[in-house]
Design a protein around this motif. Structure first.
Motif, short mmCIF file in Angstrom:
data_model
loop_
_atom_site.label_atom_id
_atom_site.label_comp_id
_atom_site.label_asym_id
_atom_site.label_seq_id
_atom_site.Cartn_x
_atom_site.Cartn_y
_atom_site.Cartn_z
N ARG A 380 29.80 39.74 43.16
CA ARG A 380 30.36 38.58 42.44
C ARG A 380 29.37 38.07 41.40
NH1 ARG A 380 31.58 34.55 46.65
NH2 ARG A 380 29.32 34.23 46.56
N ASP A 381 28.09 38.03 41.77
CA ASP A 381 27.07 37.59 40.81
C ASP A 381 26.96 38.56 39.63
OD1 ASP A 381 26.52 35.45 42.41
OD2 ASP A 381 24.67 36.28 43.27
N ILE A 382 27.10 39.85 39.90
CA ILE A 382 27.08 40.85 38.82
C ILE A 382 28.20 40.55 37.83
CG2 ILE A 382 27.53 43.27 38.28
CD1 ILE A 382 24.74 42.91 39.28
N CYS A 383 29.39 40.27 38.35
CA CYS A 383 30.52 39.96 37.46
C CYS A 383 30.24 38.69 36.66
CB CYS A 383 31.79 39.79 38.28
SG CYS A 383 32.38 41.32 39.03
N ASN A 384 29.67 37.69 37.29
CA ASN A 384 29.36 36.46 36.57
C ASN A 384 28.29 36.67 35.51
OD1 ASN A 384 31.23 34.81 37.89
ND2 ASN A 384 29.84 34.43 39.60
N MET A 385 27.34 37.59 35.78
CA MET A 385 26.33 37.90 34.77
C MET A 385 26.96 38.62 33.58
SD MET A 385 23.11 39.00 37.16
CE MET A 385 22.05 39.33 35.75
N ALA A 386 27.92 39.50 33.86
CA ALA A 386 28.66 40.15 32.76
C ALA A 386 29.39 39.10 31.93
CB ALA A 386 29.63 41.18 33.32
N LYS A 426 40.88 40.86 44.70
CA LYS A 426 42.29 40.78 45.11
C LYS A 426 42.58 41.71 46.28
CE LYS A 426 44.54 39.32 40.80
NZ LYS A 426 45.55 39.71 39.78
N ARG A 427 41.97 42.87 46.26
CA ARG A 427 42.23 43.88 47.29
C ARG A 427 41.82 43.40 48.68
NH1 ARG A 427 40.31 49.95 46.18
NH2 ARG A 427 41.88 49.64 44.56
N TYR A 428 40.66 42.74 48.75
CA TYR A 428 40.12 42.35 50.05
C TYR A 428 40.14 40.85 50.29
CZ TYR A 428 38.52 47.16 50.09
OH TYR A 428 38.48 48.53 50.04
N GLY A 429 40.66 40.09 49.34
CA GLY A 429 40.71 38.66 49.52
C GLY A 429 39.36 37.98 49.47
N PHE A 430 38.41 38.57 48.74
CA PHE A 430 37.07 38.00 48.64
C PHE A 430 37.10 36.76 47.74
CE2 PHE A 430 35.16 42.48 49.28
CZ PHE A 430 35.16 42.30 50.66
N ASP A 431 36.23 35.82 48.05
CA ASP A 431 36.13 34.58 47.28
C ASP A 431 35.55 34.87 45.90
OD1 ASP A 431 36.10 31.83 46.70
OD2 ASP A 431 34.00 31.68 47.34
N ALA A 432 36.26 34.49 44.86
CA ALA A 432 35.81 34.75 43.49
C ALA A 432 36.63 33.91 42.52
CB ALA A 432 35.99 36.24 43.15
N ASN A 813 43.43 35.90 52.22
CA ASN A 813 42.95 35.61 50.86
C ASN A 813 43.32 36.67 49.84
OD1 ASN A 813 41.61 33.12 51.47
ND2 ASN A 813 40.06 34.31 52.56
N ARG A 814 43.97 37.76 50.25
CA ARG A 814 44.38 38.74 49.25
C ARG A 814 45.89 38.74 49.05
NH1 ARG A 814 43.34 42.68 53.60
NH2 ARG A 814 45.29 43.73 54.11
N GLY A 815 46.52 37.64 49.31
CA GLY A 815 47.95 37.51 49.03
C GLY A 815 48.77 37.14 50.23
N GLY A 816 48.14 37.00 51.39
CA GLY A 816 48.88 36.58 52.58
C GLY A 816 49.22 35.11 52.57
N LEU A 817 48.58 34.37 51.65
CA LEU A 817 48.80 32.93 51.54
C LEU A 817 48.69 32.53 50.08
CD1 LEU A 817 47.17 30.17 53.75
CD2 LEU A 817 47.19 29.97 51.28
#
Length: 885
Positions: A380-386, A426-432, A813-817
């Protein structure tokens, strides 16, 4: 005298490596590791670098080859009086061959015809030829001592003359037909020379077994490309540092990009940039263990370094300090100075690294079906750095030394970082902050299309404000920035061919990069172009260019970094991992393109259609039993093996697992044999609920995938009538369907949502296998038949509680709710409707349960608005491949 780089072959043991010439001389070797100081380096200085040669004394001819499918070199000497073969190898560190503490080179000389007088010259020059060692003799043992580690050379000669000339040993000897001699060089002060027996055949067997121990569609037969692909795999294996799983970019330092020039770099490190392409090559050819080892190195490196401190490259041990130093006492290959150790480029800003890291993460998810949840904050930090850096200039993929610039490829890879992060989150419902990433991803693409595309050239350009091209632009369709058929992509391909190709080989670019001189054509760039042409269905062009590019391989099938198409000379460090990785990926692209050209839809027979419609129960493990299952780990082993098969048969172009090809593989037959062993397992041996939950969840998930394979299901298990009630495994002496496992065992004999009756009657023997306490989290561990699986390789009794928490968070978190804050509405997966009472007796209890696993913002919304929330239900996604969407 210097030989051409193409005159060498590589030997190694996944710790250290050596280059051996066609005439029997070891002219480059670092010990005890790939990145250690050299003990022989005449390749970098032919006068004082040091070497270890064995060759006939008089006039001779020689030829060199590898023993088929191995990393054992064979040099055949022919003289007027006889013929002999010299085998060179570094024994592999296995418990059966040699202990990992020994670092040694074995040289076995065998006479085939007549007799020959030989001369051995042993001239070690440790620590990059900064030391001339002291030589001592003791019988058939020669020791070279210095302030560095001593070297010990032993031989089996009965008669010889030997002399010491200022740190160089010369031994003259003769061999007649059927005679042989053994020479073993050990790094260190080794005294027990009697144990140094040569294990030639054992090492030959090791390499052959390793090469053919693969999984996947392309691991067995690759047509006319088989031999060279095998050589590429074997070369990559030699460049692997076994203790960590890292893959060095090359075995050497400072072989020049231009003869006499200054472009001489140390490549004995691992570039994170190579990670995604390496995983793609290894997985596509079914070498799962090597991919796993490389992933382990990536993970350990990521864990060791904070994301804001991430470098473009690390040592093969994951160390970050790679201080560059020039060795002025060495004159360099063919007088190409300076000779460098270390690499200053590790300090550069190269924004493309973000995309490469995240693309590797997504490939891991595609191939292995999981992402380590503990690593998500790093990703997630890598994405935010990008997100934060993409608008800034950098030094780019080619590590220019006159930057920074606004390189198009760097910005594209920042787009890739966000794109892959969005998919994984989205795939794993990770916080982002997915919405922010989506918005910025679109902004990056818009910026690139406006400033990085030249309408006159009808091509993307190297950097903003320039009209120059760059071969790395060929990667844009390969990372899915734009589809291959897009006219802007095709225009870029054609422009690169027109402006960067020379004599059939492509240069990286033609702009000033801050260094004197020029480099040769880049072998890797040709392979990128081949892959683009193959994906564009320009298959004839791709195959013709492949034939042309193979001119750059040497007699052994090894590639260097660059090639001078005017002189047909190899340039740059050798052998180059990225060139071999590019070759493998280009071959797979050609074969995949051929497959699309000739692919025909398999006709479904009437028997197959009836089998799907008539709901007869099918035992999927009814084969003959050849092994016995004695413990509960059998379920985890099956889950691991099936997961590896899914990764090996993941088809990139299809975007899904090729289950048809997987079903025909030898390794799937091994899976069937292992599954048959379940018939000898007694489920009563499961002692507690943790063991029961782990065992039965694993069995359920592999049973579903096995059913998909058996019935050739393309999209959804709903294609098969009563799928969950008709397939099953015989475990012990009892038949279990997925419905039996889910509702009878794991739900503690609760009724199926569609049927009011309990699955097990009061007299059913399977009641003995039920869990003691029902755990509603099991629902989220049993979803691999539909949407993406949780990021868990297999369920382990020791960690089952933590794993079920992960599975639950992932699902919710990946679409179940979903929440509608304005409309005060919560939309839930239909699982919560079907199994309403499993999660509480009322709406308040259900919302409290959901809040425990939802992200912080959603949890607060659920708790604070319980009394006024409406609940609606989302249609359940049964698509087998929705994980890729």
């Amino acid at each position: 005298m210097y030989l051409d780089i193409s005159e060498y072959g590589l030997i190694g043991d996944m710790h250290s490596a050596a280059l051996v010439s066609k005439n029997g001389s070891i002219d480059y070797c670092s010990m005890p590791s790939l990145d250690s100081p050299t003990i022989f380096a005449s390749l970098l200085d032919d006068e004082k670098g040091g070497y270890f040669s064995i060759q006939p004394k008089g006039t001779f001819t020689s030829s060199q080859s590898y023993v088929d499918d191995t990393n054992v070199l064979a040099c055949k000497f022919t003289t007027d009086t006889g013929e002999a073969v010299l085998y060179d190898f570094i024994p592999v560190a296995t418990e059966h061959l040699v202990t990992p503490k020994e670092h040694r080179i074995d040289r076995c000389l065998e006479m085939r015809k007549g007799s020959i007088e030989f001369r051995l010259v042993f001239a070690p020059r440790p620590n990059y030829a900064s030391t001339i060692p002291v030589i001592t003799f003791q019988g058939n043992t020669i020791k070279a001592s210095s302030h560095e580690h001593p070297l010990t050379l032993t031989h089996s000669l009965q008669e010889s003359t030997q002399e010491n000339d200022n740190g160089s040993v010369v031994i003259d000897f003769s061999l007649a037909v059927e005679e042989s001699a053994r020479f073993t060089l050990v790094y260190g002060d080794y005294t027990d020379t009697d144990t140094l027996s040569s294990k030639l055949q054992e090492n030959i067997d090791f390499w052959k077994n390793w090469l053919h121990n693969c999984l996947g569609e392309h691991c067995a037969f690759l047509g006319e490309y088989t031999a060279l692909v095998n050589r590429s795999l074997l070369a990559l294996k030699l460049l692997t540092f076994h203790p960590t799983g890292a893959i060095a970019a090359a075995a050497t330092t400072s072989l020049p990009e231009t003869i006499g020039g200054e472009r001489n770099w140390d490549y004995r490190f691992t570039w994170l940039r190579d990670a995604s392409f390496t995983l793609k090559a290894l997985f596509s050819l079914g070498h799962i263990m090597e991919a796993d080892s490389f992933i382990h190195w990536l993970h350990s490196t990521y864990r060791r370094h904070e994301s804001e401190n991430i470098q473009i490259m690390y040592s093969i041990r994951g160390e970050e300090t790679l201080r560059e130093k020039e060795l002025d006492h060495l004159k360099g290959y063919k007088n190409s100075k300076p000779v460098r150790i270390g690499n200053l480029a590790h300090r550069q800003n190269q924004w493309d690294i973000y995309g490469e890291v995240m693309d590797a993460a997504l490939r891991l998810s595609d191939y292995a079906g999981k992402i380590d949840e503990e690593l998500w904050p790093f990703f997630r930090d890598i994405c935010n750095m990008a997100l934060n850096n993409w608008q800034k200039p950098d030094e780019g993929i080619w590590e220019v030394r006159n930057g920074p610039y606004h390189f198009v490829y760097s910005k594209v890879m920042c787009w890739v970082a966000l794109d892959r992060g969005i998919i994984i989150a989205k795939r794993y419902g990770f916080d982002a902050p997915v919405n922010d990433w989506i918005e910025e991803r679109e902004a990056i693409k818009k910026d690139i299309l406006e400033k990085g595309f030249d309408k006159k050239k009808q091509s993307f350009v190297q950097r903003y404000g320039s009209q120059e091209l760059d071969a790395c632009l060929l990667l844009l369709p390969l990372v899915n920035f734009l589809p291959i058929e897009d006219e802007r992509v095709q225009g870029t391909i054609n422009a690169c061919i027109a402006e960067l190709m020379h004599n059939g080989f492509m240069s990286r670019y033609k702009t000033d990069d801050g260094l004197n001189g020029k480099d040769g054509e880049f072998v890797l760039c040709n392979f990128w172009l081949i892959e683009c042409l193959a994906r564009s269905n320009r298959i004839e062009e791709a195959e013709q260019l492949m034939k042309e590019t193979l001119r750059s391989a040497n007699h052994l099938g090894l590639f260097s970094e660059e090639f001078d198409s005017n002189t047909n000379e190899m340039l740059g460090n050798f052998p180059q991992a990225f060139s071999h990785i590019g070759y493998i990926n280009a071959v797979v692209a050609i074969l995949s393109s051929r497959g699309r050209s000739f692919e025909k839809e398999v006709q479904t027979t009437l028997v197959d259609r009836l089998r799907k419609l008539i709901p007869l129960q099918t035992a999927l493990n009814d084969g003959s039993q050849t092994i016995t299952a004695t413990d509960a780990e059998i379920a985890a082993r099956l889950k691991q093996l099936l997961g590896r098969l899914q990764g090996a048969f993941f088809n990139i172009s299809m975007g899904r697992v090729n289950y048809r090809a997987m079903k025909q593989s030898e390794r799937f037959r091994e899976y069937l044999q292992l599954a048959a062993s379940l018939k000898s397992f007694n489920p009563e041996s499961l002692d507690n609920d943790n063991e029961k939950k782990a065992f039965w969840i694993n069995i359920y998930n592999i049973l579903i995938i096995h059913g998909v394979i058996e019935f050739d299901i393309k999209n959804s298990v709903l294609e098969i009538i009563n799928f969950f009630g008709r397939i099953g495994y015989t475990i012990g002496k009892t038949f279990f369907t997925p419905d039996d496992i889910e509702h009878g065992i794991l739900r503690k004999n609760r009724p199926h949502p569609a049927f009011p009756l309990r699955p097990f009657s009061p007299f059913d023997s399977r009641l003995a296998f039920m869990v003691e306490t029902f755990d509603p989290r099991i629902h989220f561990a049993l979803v691999c038949a539909s949407s993406s699986c949780p990021p868990i390789e297999f369920y382990n009794p020791e960690y089952i509680d933590e794993q079920l928490d992960i599975a639950t968070r992932s699902f919710i978190n990946r679409g179940g709710l979903e929440t509608d804050n304005v409309g005060n509405t919560v939309r839930l997966s239909e699982i919560f409707k079907w199994y309403e009472r499993d999660f509480g007796n009322n709406k308040e209890e259900l919302l409290n349960y959901l809040a425990r696993y939802a992200d912080e913002g959603t949890a607060e919304f659920l708790i604070s608005n319980q009394g006024k929330l409406k609940i609606e239900y989302l249609p359940y996604n049964w698509n087998l491949n929705s994980t890729l969407e």
